[in-house]
Write an enzyme that holds these catalytic residues in place. Structure first.
Site, mmCIF file in Angstrom:
data_model
loop_
_atom_site.group_PDB
_atom_site.id
_atom_site.type_symbol
_atom_site.label_atom_id
_atom_site.label_comp_id
_atom_site.label_asym_id
_atom_site.label_seq_id
_atom_site.Cartn_x
_atom_site.Cartn_y
_atom_site.Cartn_z
ATOM 1 N N TYR A 142 44.525 28.838 43.383
ATOM 2 C CA TYR A 142 43.152 28.401 43.099
ATOM 3 C C TYR A 142 43.121 27.000 42.488
ATOM 4 C CZ TYR A 142 41.654 33.232 43.895
ATOM 5 O OH TYR A 142 41.410 34.457 44.444
ATOM 6 N N LYS A 193 54.831 38.159 46.806
ATOM 7 C CA LYS A 193 55.283 38.349 48.192
ATOM 8 C C LYS A 193 56.503 37.470 48.442
ATOM 9 C CE LYS A 193 52.848 39.126 51.780
ATOM 10 N NZ LYS A 193 53.282 40.422 52.361
ATOM 11 N N ASP A 226 51.232 43.457 49.149
ATOM 12 C CA ASP A 226 50.514 44.233 50.171
ATOM 13 C C ASP A 226 50.815 45.719 50.018
ATOM 14 O OD1 ASP A 226 53.120 43.542 50.873
ATOM 15 O OD2 ASP A 226 52.724 43.494 53.019
ATOM 16 N N ASP A 250 43.364 38.802 41.481
ATOM 17 C CA ASP A 250 41.925 38.794 41.733
ATOM 18 C C ASP A 250 41.557 39.986 42.620
ATOM 19 O OD1 ASP A 250 39.323 37.952 41.880
ATOM 20 O OD2 ASP A 250 39.718 36.120 43.021
ATOM 21 N N ASP A 254 40.163 44.062 41.400
ATOM 22 C CA ASP A 254 38.885 44.571 41.886
ATOM 23 C C ASP A 254 39.061 45.916 42.598
ATOM 24 O OD1 ASP A 254 37.384 42.536 40.880
ATOM 25 O OD2 ASP A 254 36.638 41.789 42.799
#
Ligand code: NAD
Length: 367
Positions: A142, A193, A226, A250, A254
Site C-alpha cells: 500500500y 506467500k 491463500d 487487510d 475482514d
C-alpha cells in the site's frame, strides 16, 4: 493505586452514543475499587472540524500522545462531505495513526456462543471462536515505491504497486505478535506467500529467526496466505494469533471478523513502539465500525464493539486480563439472556436501545 490515563475521542455519528456506554463500565470499575482512571475527552473528525477547522487539533494530538491509551469511537458523516480534502474527518484518524506511529493492527474475531447461529458457518465450526489477526499497518504494497500508472505510448498503460518490507519492519510487527501470543496460548501462525514473493521469503526468514532467538517458548507455524484463507473458513478455531503483512492482513482480518456476525460487535487495537516514558506501547483502541450516520441519534447503535475496545485496552495496555475477562463475560452474559440491539436482533421480536444494552452490561458486571 496508579490511575490509568485514557484519552476519549467520541468523534461523530453514533460515536458519542457508544462512548457514553464505555464510561458507564469505567464507572463500575472505579466504584468497586478495581481500577482508577484519569479520563480526558477530546474532539476528532467532523466534530473537531466544526470546532477548530481541523479534524484533530494540535492540543488534542498532544493529549493523545501523552495518554496511556486512546479510545476512539468513529469519525465521518455526510455533513462533512463538502469540506476540503485535507481536513476531512478521516484525516483526524489518519493523523493519529501516523503521528503515534501505530504499525500493528490487532483485529480479534470472537464468537459469543449466543450469536453463533448468526454466522454464515455452521455453529460447531464457530461457537467459541477466539483468535486475533495482527496486521502490519504502515508498510508493504500500500505504501511501497514505485507506485504509479505509466502510459506506455502504444495505447496501453501499466499500473505498478511495489511490495517492500525491510528487516526492521518485519521484526517489530513480529515482536508485537510474539508478545501477544505469550499473553494468550503461546502459539503463533505467520503468513506470507514465500512460494511466489521474495518479500515473503524475507518475512519468513525474519520471523523464524526472531522466534528462535527471543521467543523459543512460542510455537511458531508458517502458512501460505491463500491456504490460510481457506483454513479460516474451513476450521477457524485451530488458530489463536496470526501475524501477516498489510495486504494479506487487510483481507484475512475482514474474512475472520465477518465469520462472527455484526460489525457492531468488533473491537480493534492499533499499537506502536514502547514509549520509554511509560514502558507501554503507544495504543489506540476503536471499534471496527464507522459512525453509522444512518442510525445516529436514534438509540439503535450497538455499544458492544466500543465496550470491547475498552476490554482490549485493559488486556493489552494495562495488563489487566482480569478486568478484560470481566467485561467479556458480562457481554456474553447479556447476550445469553437474549438481550439484543437491533443489528443483532435476528428472529427475536424485540430489541433494546444503546443505553439499555450499556445498562444491562453494567448490571451483569455488578451482579
Ligand atoms: P459504518 O460502519 O458506519 O456502517 C455500516 C453499516 O453498519 C450501517 O448500516 C450502520 O448502521 C451499521 N452499523 C455500524 N456500526 C454499528 C453499530 N455499532 N451498531 C449497529 N449498527 C451499526 O460504515 P459506513 O456506512 O460505510 O460509513 C459511515 C461513515 O463512517 C462514513 O463517513 C465513513 O467514512 C465513516 N467510517 C469511519 C470509520 C472509523 O471511524 N474508523 C470506519 C469506517 C467508516
Amino acid at each position: 493505586m496508579t490511575s490509568y490515563s485514557l484519552f476519549l475521542l467520541p468523534g461523530d455519528g453514533i460515536g458519542p452514543e457508544v462512548m457514553v456506554e464505555v464510561e458507564k463500565v469505567i464507572g463500575v470499575f472505579e466504584a468497586d475499587g478495581s481500577a482508577r482512571f484519569d479520563l480526558d475527552h477530546g474532539l476528532v473528525g467532523g466534530s473537531a472540524y466544526d470546532a477548530h477547522g481541523v479534524p484533530i487539533s494540535d492540543a488534542d494530538m498532544a493529549k493523545a500522545q501523552a495518554a496511556d491509551a486512546v479510545l476512539l469511537a468513529a469519525v465521518g458523516g455526510p455533513k462533512w462531505d463538502g469540506v476540503p480534502y485535507e481536513v476531512r474527518p478521516e484525516n483526524g484518524l489518519l493523523r493519529l495513526r501516523k503521528d503515534m506511529q501505530l504499525y500493528a493492527n490487532l483485529r480479534p474475531a470472537i464468537c459469543y456462543p449466543a450469536l453463533a447461529d448468526a454466522s454464515s458457518l455452521k455453529r460447531e465450526l464457530i461457537d467459541g471462536l477466539d483468535l486475533v489477526i495482527v496486521r502490519e499497518l504502515t508498510g508493504g504494497v500500500y505504501f511501497g515505491e514505485p507506485k504509479q500508472i505509466i502510459d506506455l505510448g502504444n495505447g496501453q498503460k501499466r499500473g505498478i504497486d511495489t511490495q517492500v518490507y525491510d528487516t526492521y519492519e518485519i521484526e517489530r510487527i513480529g515482536r508485537v505478535a510474539f508478545e501477544l501470543a505469550r499473553q494468550r496460548d503461546h502459539r503463533l501462525v505467520s503468513s506470507e506467500k514465500r512460494n511466489v514473493m521474495l518479500s515473503g521469503v524475507l518475512w519468513n526468514e525474519v520471523i523464524t529467526a526472531l522466534g528462535k532467538r527471543d521467543y523459543p517458548d512460542v510455537a511458531l507455524e508458517h502458512h501460505l496466505a491463500d491456504s490460510l484463507g481457506m483454513q479460516l473458513v474451513r476450521r477457524p478455531k485451530q488458530f489463536d494469533v496470526i501475524v501477516t503483512d498489510n495486504l494479506f492482513g487487510d483481507m484475512l482480518s475482514d474474512v475472520a471478523a465477518m465469520l462472527t456476525g455484526s460489525i457492531g460487535m468488533l473491537p480493534s487495537a492499533s499499537l506502536g513502539d514502547v514509549d520509554p516514558r511509560t514502558g507501554r506501547r503507544k495504543a489506540l483502541y476503536e471499534p471496527v465500525h464507522g459512525s453509522a450516520p444512518d442510525i445516529a441519534g436514534r438509540g439503535l447503535a450497538n455499544p458492544i464493539a466500543m465496550i470491547g475496545s475498552l476490554a482490549m485496552a485493559m488486556r493489552y495496555t494495562f495488563d489487566r486480563a482480569d478486568l478484560a475477562d470481566r467485561i467479556e463475560a458480562a457481554i456474553a452474559g447479556v447476550l445469553a439472556k437474549g438481550l439484543r440491539t437491533a443489528d443483532i436482533k435476528g428472529d427475536a421480536a424485540t430489541h433494546i436501545s444503546t443505553s439499555e444494552m450499556g445498562d444491562a452490561i453494567v448490571a451483569e458486571l455488578t451482579a
